[in-house]
Design an enzyme around this catalytic site. Structure first.
Site, PDB file in Angstrom:
ATOM      1  N   ILE A   1       6.025   6.421   2.535  1.00  0.00           N
ATOM      2  CA  ILE A   1       7.301   5.707   2.480  1.00  0.00           C
ATOM      3  C   ILE A   1       7.083   4.260   2.042  1.00  0.00           C
ATOM      4  CG2 ILE A   1       9.167   4.838   3.949  1.00  0.00           C
ATOM      5  CD1 ILE A   1       8.897   7.625   5.410  1.00  0.00           C
TER       6      ILE A   1
ATOM      7  N   VAL B   1       0.595   9.972   8.262  1.00  0.00           N
ATOM      8  CA  VAL B   1       0.579   9.965   6.793  1.00  0.00           C
ATOM      9  C   VAL B   1       1.935   9.503   6.254  1.00  0.00           C
ATOM     10  CG1 VAL B   1       0.304  11.391   4.720  1.00  0.00           C
ATOM     11  CG2 VAL B   1      -1.185  11.759   6.695  1.00  0.00           C
ATOM     12  N   CYS B   2       3.006   9.872   6.945  1.00  0.00           N
ATOM     13  CA  CYS B   2       4.371   9.579   6.471  1.00  0.00           C
ATOM     14  C   CYS B   2       4.611   8.101   6.137  1.00  0.00           C
ATOM     15  CB  CYS B   2       5.401  10.054   7.488  1.00  0.00           C
ATOM     16  SG  CYS B   2       5.317  11.815   7.843  1.00  0.00           S
ATOM     17  N   PRO B   3       4.235   7.167   7.037  1.00  0.00           N
ATOM     18  CA  PRO B   3       4.527   5.776   6.680  1.00  0.00           C
ATOM     19  C   PRO B   3       3.781   5.296   5.445  1.00  0.00           C
ATOM     20  CG  PRO B   3       3.254   5.888   8.721  1.00  0.00           C
ATOM     21  CD  PRO B   3       3.675   7.278   8.380  1.00  0.00           C
TER      22      PRO B   3
END
Length: 194
Positions: free
Chosen positions: A54, A49-51
């Protein structure tokens, strides 16, 4: 812990700057004076999920800049892992070139000062803080790890903060820039609904 209305805790930490250089002593307070700030935390680099978050912040970066707002991201990874993640193509699980600063919080001191550590895993939850030009936290939201944040909602919050600072009026539920606000009084409320 609720930090809204409090000064944002300062930190000095290693950072991967938006120009691609690495510094060992990024001073948050000094580097963010007279700007609105979106300070966001994510759990780990090279995850899932993080990318998406970002990259979404990066795609909207020009809109934040128009609102005199700087974005700063924080995770427990080293600046070298941040750099490797940027150097990995998006289609291969990387994030590509990022236009804002990424902070390394290896010891977890920053996430602890903002009280956003996952109670079992020790990594950061998906926390977002919107900080005004005086260094006061005006908005915070914390998501559990499976749920990505809404970048457009963060832009809306910045619009609301700036609108209130300029006009003194308050922003009702679902307010968007260009929509009716209200004077903070009973008469203002009645006028709004009429």
């Amino acid at each position: 812990m609720n930090l809204v209305t409090h000064y944002a805790p300062n930190f000095i930490a290693p950072a991967l700057l938006k120009n691609g250089s690495i510094v060992d002593n990024f001073n948050f307070k000094k580097e963010t004076q007279k700007k609105n700030i979106v300070l966001f935390f994510w759990p780990m680099d090279f995850t899932f999920v993080c990318p998406t978050e970002i990259i979404s912040f990066n795609e909207k970066y020009p809109e934040f800049q128009k609102k005199n707002t700087e974005i700063i991201g924080v995770s427990r990874d080293s600046v070298f892992v941040h750099q490797a993640w940027q150097n990995t193509p998006i289609k291969k699980g990387g994030i590509g070139k990022i236009q804002y600063t990424l902070i390394s919080d290896i010891q977890g001191n920053i996430q602890d000062s903002y009280d956003v550590a996952h109670p079992i895993l020790g990594v950061s939850l998906r926390a977002t803080f919107v900080i005004d030009t005086n260094g006061i936290i005006k908005h915070q939201i914390v998501n559990d790890l499976p749920f990505g944040r809404n970048i457009n909602e963060i832009l809306r919050i910045i619009d609301a903060i700036q609108f209130h600072e300029k006009n003194g009026d308050v922003c009702p539920a679902n307010w968007k820039s260009g929509k009716n606000a209200m004077h903070p009084s009973k008469d203002g409320l009645i006028k709004y609904y009429n």
